[in-house]
Design an enzyme around this catalytic site. Structure first.
Site, short mmCIF file in Angstrom:
data_model
loop_
_atom_site.label_atom_id
_atom_site.label_comp_id
_atom_site.label_asym_id
_atom_site.label_seq_id
_atom_site.Cartn_x
_atom_site.Cartn_y
_atom_site.Cartn_z
N LYS A 129 -3.94 -6.93 -1.99
CA LYS A 129 -3.44 -5.63 -1.52
C LYS A 129 -3.18 -5.73 -0.03
O LYS A 129 -3.76 -6.57 0.66
CB LYS A 129 -4.47 -4.53 -1.79
CG LYS A 129 -3.87 -3.16 -1.95
CD LYS A 129 -3.17 -2.99 -3.28
CE LYS A 129 -2.63 -1.57 -3.45
NZ LYS A 129 -2.03 -1.37 -4.78
N ASP A 169 3.83 0.61 -2.85
CA ASP A 169 2.64 1.44 -3.06
C ASP A 169 2.92 2.76 -2.36
O ASP A 169 4.09 3.06 -2.05
CB ASP A 169 1.40 0.74 -2.50
CG ASP A 169 0.09 1.34 -3.02
OD1 ASP A 169 -0.47 2.21 -2.32
OD2 ASP A 169 -0.35 0.97 -4.12
#
Length: 451
Positions: A129, A169
């Protein structure tokens, strides 16, 4: 929720001491470790090979300065991150979040969750991430382009189609991915599938935008069917109004439900006549407006708007689909949902229910679809985009959607079977954690220890 196994407790206590300032990360780790207790008891080789100690430490964290120039000629400085958590089953895969709330704790929590979510897809992708505390809201296209180019000027050194493949995202949509991909291509002088969520004409995959919302509903539908229920005729409340919420609204409606409420960070709308996803697209994707403007259109004349987004969980419903952000449903909200007749919760956002809320669901017998399983459709379709890029192919919307549905059905099956195998029949949270963990664990054991 408490860890009882001595080995797991020792690992967690040490992690907590080293990361005391990272509550989101610690919450995510604790939730997984509690679920893994029966696996640890049954498999002593896990402790012998320090699998858990290795699993909770990222393989690599990259943190860097991002300097860019705004439209007034002023230099702005943000902080960029990439957490490359685990590559035991494939290249790191996970989104890039652009939001003022981004910090190391949140990205480690998301990266840790991504390990298991990616494993559950059955596709060969590891967990990672990244992102920045940059806020795209209120910025011009040129400001966003300059930020993205500066961000990628450092990040490009650490990613690649067989190393780390970031995606979008929160705050990182097609526009941002495009600017980042353009800069990567310029710096590396190559056109490779290094980012997913690309434009269709530049190697992107059809159905990627819809994937997380569709996948959520496919998973929840399997859960409902296994318990003699379905979406048909049910009232559904969905938090959020981004891609996940919009396309969960569409798919839930197609499956026979009536979506009666959606929200954004300012408030929520309630419409007993049902909310059409195309109206959400108009407001949020085309107009880029606040959800309260729903009332300004003819289709919103019978709707009601309420300031404050948390109150959405006071609306009586059969099925709740939290698709906004982490920890949006607390213990009190869960109690209200249950009191008002909600019998199923499917998590479209990452960790939207607090541990206390989840305990309430389980105590009341609410059907619960945990995020790392239920919202895996987005990353699954990102992996399908990687496949298409590697083979220089482009699949139709129907082909991708069919593969997505099959993946989500498999995730449900594997989670349900793992829960039953280890004595927790019907507990999909435990089952998803175990099913995701065992695949990664077996790969780590096979590969040995890197000195």
């Amino acid at each position: 929720m408490a860890i009882n196994n001595k080995y797991l407790k020792t690992v967690y206590d040490g992690l907590k001491q080293r990361n005391a300032d990272q509550p989101e990360f610690l919450e995510a780790v604790e939730e997984v470790l509690v679920s893994l207790e029966p696996v640890i008891e049954a498999r002593p080789e896990i402790e012998k090979n320090a699998i858990i100690e290795r699993l909770v430490e990222p393989e690599r964290i990259v943190m860097f300065r991002v300097s860019w120039v705004d439209d007034n000629g002023k230099v702005q400085v943000n902080r960029g991150y990439r957490v490359q958590f685990n590559s035991a089953i494939g290249p790191y895969k996970g989104g890039l979040r652009l939001h003022p709330s981004v910090n190391l704790s949140i990205l480690k929590f998301l990266g840790f969750e991504q390990i298991f979510k990616n494993s559950l897809t059955t596709l060969p992708i590891g967990g990672g991430k990244g992102g920045s505390d940059f806020d795209p809201k209120g910025k011009s296209d040129n400001e966003i382009m300059r930020f993205c180019q500066s961000f990628m000027t450092e990040l490009f050194r650490h990613i690649g189609p067989d190393t780390d493949v970031p995606a979008g995202d929160i705050g990182t949509g097609g526009r941002e991915i495009g600017y980042m991909f353009g800069q990567y291509k310029r710096l590396r002088n190559e056109f490779t599938g290094v980012l997913t969520g690309k434009a269709i004409g530049s190697g992107g995959s059809l159905a990627r935008t819809e994937a997380t919302g569709y996948g959520l509903c496919y998973f929840v539908d399997e859960m409902l069917k296994a318990n003699g229920k379905s979406f048909k005729g049910q009232k559904v409340v969905i938090s959020g109004s981004g891609n996940v919420a919009i396309y969960a609204c569409q798919k839930a409606t197609q499956l026979g439900a009536k979506v009666i409420a959606v929200s954004d960070s300012n408030g929520y709308i309630e419409d007993d006549n049902g909310i059409d996803y195309r109206n959400l697209q108009l407001i949020k994707e085309q107009k880029r407006d606040r959800i309260k403007t729903y009332l300004d259109y003819d289709f919103g004349k019978n709707a009601k708007y309420t300031e404050g987004c948390n109150g959405i969980w006071t609306i009586p419903c059969d099925i709740a689909l939290p698709c906004a952000t982490q920890n949006e449903i607390n213990e009190e909200s869960a109690k209200i949902l249950i009191k008002n007749g909600c019998y199923a919760v499917g998590e479209g956002a990452n960790m939207p229910s607090t541990p206390e809320a989840i305990a309430q669901y389980k105590a009341a017998g609410v059907l619960f679809a945990p995020a790392k399983a239920a919202n895996a459709g987005g990353v699954a379709t990102s992996a399908l985009e990687m496949c298409q890029n590697s083979a220089r192919l482009s699949w139709s919307f129907e082909e991708v959607d069919s593969k997505l549905k099959e993946i989500m059905q498999t995730i449900y099956k594997n989670a349900a079977e793992a829960a039953e195998k280890y004595g927790h029949k019907g507990d999909l949270q435990v089952g998803a954690n175990i099913a995701g963990f065992e695949k990664v664990c077996n790969a780590m054991l096979w590969q040995g220890v890197s000195y």
